[in-house]
Design an enzyme around this catalytic site. Sequence first.
Site, PDB file in Angstrom:
ATOM      1  CB  ALA A  54       0.396  -3.609   1.131  1.00  0.00           C
ATOM      2  N   GLY A  57      -1.228  -0.831  -4.318  1.00  0.00           N
ATOM      3  CA  GLY A  57      -2.737  -0.789  -4.684  1.00  0.00           C
ATOM      4  C   GLY A  57      -3.477  -0.299  -3.523  1.00  0.00           C
ATOM      5  CG  HIS A  58      -4.518  -0.630   1.195  1.00  0.00           C
ATOM      6  ND1 HIS A  58      -4.239   0.172   2.500  1.00  0.00           N
ATOM      7  CD2 HIS A  58      -5.712  -1.138   1.165  1.00  0.00           C
ATOM      8  CE1 HIS A  58      -5.306   0.177   3.028  1.00  0.00           C
ATOM      9  NE2 HIS A  58      -6.234  -0.459   2.407  1.00  0.00           N
ATOM     10  CG  PHE A  59      -6.094   3.533  -0.869  1.00  0.00           C
ATOM     11  CD1 PHE A  59      -6.968   2.446  -1.287  1.00  0.00           C
ATOM     12  CD2 PHE A  59      -6.034   3.706   0.486  1.00  0.00           C
ATOM     13  CE1 PHE A  59      -7.828   1.933  -0.817  1.00  0.00           C
ATOM     14  CE2 PHE A  59      -7.057   3.085   1.143  1.00  0.00           C
ATOM     15  CZ  PHE A  59      -7.884   1.936   0.902  1.00  0.00           C
ATOM     16  CB  VAL A  64      -3.780   4.119   4.176  1.00  0.00           C
ATOM     17  CG1 VAL A  64      -4.158   3.426   5.534  1.00  0.00           C
ATOM     18  CG2 VAL A  64      -4.030   5.608   3.985  1.00  0.00           C
TER      19      VAL A  64
END
EC number: 4.2.1.59
Length: 153
Positions: A54, A57-59, A64
């Site tokens: 994750a 792309g987050h972030f 986070v």
Amino acid sequence: MTEGSPIKFELVDINAILQTLPHRFPMLLIDRVINIRADYSGIGIKNVTFNEPAFQGHFPERPVYPGVMMIEAMAQTAGVIGIKSVEGTEKPRAVYFLTIDKCKFRKPVLPGDTIEYHMRSLGRRKTMWWFHGDAKVNGQVVAEADVGAMLTD
């Protein structure tokens, strides 16, 4: 969680989780479950690392841990608690996540954090279960929600 309620399972490790839940990488979001009690409560543990898919792309500039992953992990923890609690008396083979209510995200979770998913049963009717969960990092609530699930054979 009721501290006075007897512990049925002190530790459900990753191998037992793999035998209990159908989830696999990258969607298996708990590393172990501890202190499953007779009152259908317990604690799921997740060690968050920067290697989590994750975080790509987050972030990318400020990683986070996604709140939706915490809610899914609450449901997985509740599933383990439910299945382990009825083991030997019923034969559920699948858990279906059905509802999310009263969901709140309070603080960001970062790489290096350990999340504890404190889950307790709100009630059960036949195959339906409802749980309240608090996700905690270092004793502070970072997210909370009520989740509903169905255990089936």
